[in-house]
Design an enzyme around this catalytic site. Structure first.
Site, PDB file in Angstrom:
ATOM      1  N   GLN A 267      46.435  35.418  48.224  1.00  0.00           N
ATOM      2  CA  GLN A 267      45.650  34.243  47.817  1.00  0.00           C
ATOM      3  C   GLN A 267      44.150  34.499  47.996  1.00  0.00           C
ATOM      4  OE1 GLN A 267      47.295  31.315  50.517  1.00  0.00           O
ATOM      5  NE2 GLN A 267      47.201  32.759  52.197  1.00  0.00           N
TER       6      GLN A 267
ATOM      7  N   ASP B 240      45.596  30.103  60.740  1.00  0.00           N
ATOM      8  CA  ASP B 240      44.319  29.889  61.437  1.00  0.00           C
ATOM      9  C   ASP B 240      44.499  29.803  62.951  1.00  0.00           C
ATOM     10  OD1 ASP B 240      44.914  26.858  61.904  1.00  0.00           O
ATOM     11  OD2 ASP B 240      45.131  27.139  59.756  1.00  0.00           O
TER      12      ASP B 240
ATOM     13  N   GLU C   1      53.793  34.232  59.777  1.00  0.00           N
ATOM     14  CA  GLU C   1      52.751  33.963  58.762  1.00  0.00           C
ATOM     15  C   GLU C   1      52.850  35.059  57.700  1.00  0.00           C
ATOM     16  OE1 GLU C   1      49.980  31.738  57.997  1.00  0.00           O
ATOM     17  OE2 GLU C   1      49.915  33.161  56.337  1.00  0.00           O
TER      18      GLU C   1
ATOM     19  N   ASP D 111      57.481  36.757  55.353  1.00  0.00           N
ATOM     20  CA  ASP D 111      57.780  35.554  54.574  1.00  0.00           C
ATOM     21  C   ASP D 111      58.624  34.619  55.445  1.00  0.00           C
ATOM     22  OD1 ASP D 111      58.764  33.670  52.848  1.00  0.00           O
ATOM     23  OD2 ASP D 111      59.357  35.100  51.285  1.00  0.00           O
ATOM     24  N   GLY D 112      58.143  33.398  55.640  1.00  0.00           N
ATOM     25  CA  GLY D 112      58.837  32.441  56.498  1.00  0.00           C
ATOM     26  C   GLY D 112      60.252  32.125  56.023  1.00  0.00           C
TER      27      GLY D 112
ATOM     28  N   ASP E  92      53.355  24.612  59.215  1.00  0.00           N
ATOM     29  CA  ASP E  92      51.966  24.266  58.885  1.00  0.00           C
ATOM     30  C   ASP E  92      51.614  24.950  57.572  1.00  0.00           C
ATOM     31  OD1 ASP E  92      49.358  23.573  58.745  1.00  0.00           O
ATOM     32  OD2 ASP E  92      48.700  24.808  60.437  1.00  0.00           O
ATOM     33  N   SER E  93      52.092  24.382  56.483  1.00  0.00           N
ATOM     34  CA  SER E  93      51.966  25.071  55.198  1.00  0.00           C
ATOM     35  C   SER E  93      50.759  24.577  54.418  1.00  0.00           C
ATOM     36  CB  SER E  93      53.224  24.828  54.361  1.00  0.00           C
ATOM     37  OG  SER E  93      53.226  23.503  53.891  1.00  0.00           O
TER      38      SER E  93
ATOM     39  N   ASP F 276      49.663  23.684  50.237  1.00  0.00           N
ATOM     40  CA  ASP F 276      50.322  22.817  49.257  1.00  0.00           C
ATOM     41  C   ASP F 276      51.480  23.539  48.555  1.00  0.00           C
ATOM     42  OD1 ASP F 276      48.541  20.872  49.899  1.00  0.00           O
ATOM     43  OD2 ASP F 276      47.282  21.100  48.133  1.00  0.00           O
TER      44      ASP F 276
ATOM     45  N   TYR G 146      40.874  15.784  54.287  1.00  0.00           N
ATOM     46  CA  TYR G 146      41.890  15.895  53.241  1.00  0.00           C
ATOM     47  C   TYR G 146      41.709  14.781  52.202  1.00  0.00           C
ATOM     48  CZ  TYR G 146      44.291  19.267  56.255  1.00  0.00           C
ATOM     49  OH  TYR G 146      44.594  20.360  57.018  1.00  0.00           O
TER      50      TYR G 146
HETATM   51  N1  SPM Z   1      46.169  24.788  59.987  1.00  0.00           N
HETATM   52  C1  SPM Z   1      45.651  24.141  58.863  1.00  0.00           C
HETATM   53  C2  SPM Z   1      46.460  24.406  57.647  1.00  0.00           C
HETATM   54  C3  SPM Z   1      46.469  23.204  56.795  1.00  0.00           C
HETATM   55  N2  SPM Z   1      47.726  22.924  56.263  1.00  0.00           N
HETATM   56  C4  SPM Z   1      47.792  21.726  55.483  1.00  0.00           C
HETATM   57  C5  SPM Z   1      46.851  21.748  54.352  1.00  0.00           C
HETATM   58  C6  SPM Z   1      47.115  20.686  53.364  1.00  0.00           C
HETATM   59  C7  SPM Z   1      46.029  20.644  52.380  1.00  0.00           C
HETATM   60  N3  SPM Z   1      46.373  19.929  51.219  1.00  0.00           N
HETATM   61  C8  SPM Z   1      46.060  18.574  51.178  1.00  0.00           C
HETATM   62  C9  SPM Z   1      46.353  18.061  49.823  1.00  0.00           C
HETATM   63  C10 SPM Z   1      45.328  18.401  48.821  1.00  0.00           C
HETATM   64  N4  SPM Z   1      45.721  19.211  47.777  1.00  0.00           N
END
Ligand code: SPM
Length: 292
Positions: free
Chosen positions: A40, A95, A115, A146-147, A164-165, A167, A232
């Site tokens: 990515q 992260d 991860e 790969d999880g 903790d994914s 989108d 977000y």
């Molecule tokens: N550790 C932080 C990773 C964040 N994981 C969740 C991210 C979600 C972001 N998308 C929100 C929706 C907007 N397209």
């Protein structure tokens, strides 16, 4: 699906297929990092107001301004719902923010961390040391894999699994599909709990309904919580939880003063309050109708 993100006149705008017709914008002072990894595009910006910002494939993952809200709630709700979590798995979250929060719990004996993209960890270590400190915990075992494949090999191993994914597009797409949740359930010990980021109740209704229906069908107890995260889109994000035993909606044990003083968002009252949903969301989750 493609994300159409733009930097216009010093503003970064997240324009995502999950919420067409709107954008979330941040004024940026500088680009600190911008490279494509094997999986990515990884970007780090210095924003004017939100501190540093991590972006994956054009989608904002966190800012220094409010990452604590998301990481504390995704971690401490399931941690405190469980009476004694000793063995924990984290999938995604390269992260390190979720690891940092789990690390605050002395009772945890082992933390497996899986991860897919090692570059996210490398970038976090370079630009987000207050999150990447999660990797320094000696209880953490790192698996760059790969999880989906990793979890398929596990059976009744974890008290708690946190996903903790990003989108449901790109590398994380299959983390929103039923086979993955079947594997999560199989990997939990009796009485285990899983928690995953559940997108926005306002903006990502199809995804929210899908997640809720899949997890309701699999877990004896299932519940949706929500967290205020101004970074977000919509200013909040959902959490989807499933349990093989413990009540998810309230802490099963008290929080030590030492730990409580380290936290900025989670407390026992907000644990319970996070599950109180607006009427439209309750109806949407109950009926599966996004126009409820
Ligand atoms: N550790 C932080 C990773 C964040 N994981 C969740 C991210 C979600 C972001 N998308 C929100 C929706 C907007 N397209």
């Amino acid at each position: 699906m493609k994300n159409y993100n733009r930097i216009t006149k010093g503003w970064f705008s997240e324009i995502c297929h999950l919420w067409p017709g709107a954008a979330n914008s941040f004024e940026i002072e500088s680009v600190l990092y911008n490279k494509k990894s094997k999986f990515q595009q990884i970007e780090v910006y210095q924003t004017r107001h939100h501190g540093r910002m991590l972006v994956l494939d054009g989608i904002v993952q966190l800012t220094e301004f409010d990452e604590f809200a998301y990481h504390e709630m995704l971690t401490h709700i399931p941690m405190f719902a469980h009476p004694n979590p000793e063995s924990v798995l984290v999938i995604g979250g390269g992260d390190g923010g979720v690891l940092r929060e789990i690390g605050r719990h002395d009772g945890v004996k082992a933390i497996d961390f899986c991860e897919i993209d090692e570059s996210v960890m490398t970038v976090s270590k370079a630009f987000f040391p207050k999150l990447a400190c999660g990797f320094d915990d000696p209880r953490v075992n790192i698996f760059i894999r790969d999880g989906i494949e990793f979890i398929q090999e596990k059976s009744k191993e974890y008290d708690l699994i946190i996903v903790d994914s990003s989108d449901p597009i790109g590398p994380a797409a299959d983390l929103f599909e039923k086979p993955f949740y079947r594997s999560l359930k199989a990997a939990l010990r009796p009485g285990g709990i899983m928690a995953t980021q559940g997108e926005s109740l306002f903006l990502h209704k199809k995804t929210v309904i899908k997640l809720a229906q899949m997890t309701k069908a699999l877990f004896p107890l299932q519940a949706y919580a929500h967290v205020l995260v101004p970074t977000y889109p919509g200013g909040h994000i959902g959490l989807c939880l499933g349990s093989l035993g413990p009540d998810l909606r309230r802490p099963s044990r008290s929080i030590h003063l030492d730990l409580q003083t380290q936290l900025k968002y989670y407390n026992p009252e907000i644990h319970e309050a996070a599950f109180i949903l607006p009427r439209f969301a309750k109806q949407m989750l109950e009926t599966g109708d996004e126009n409820a």
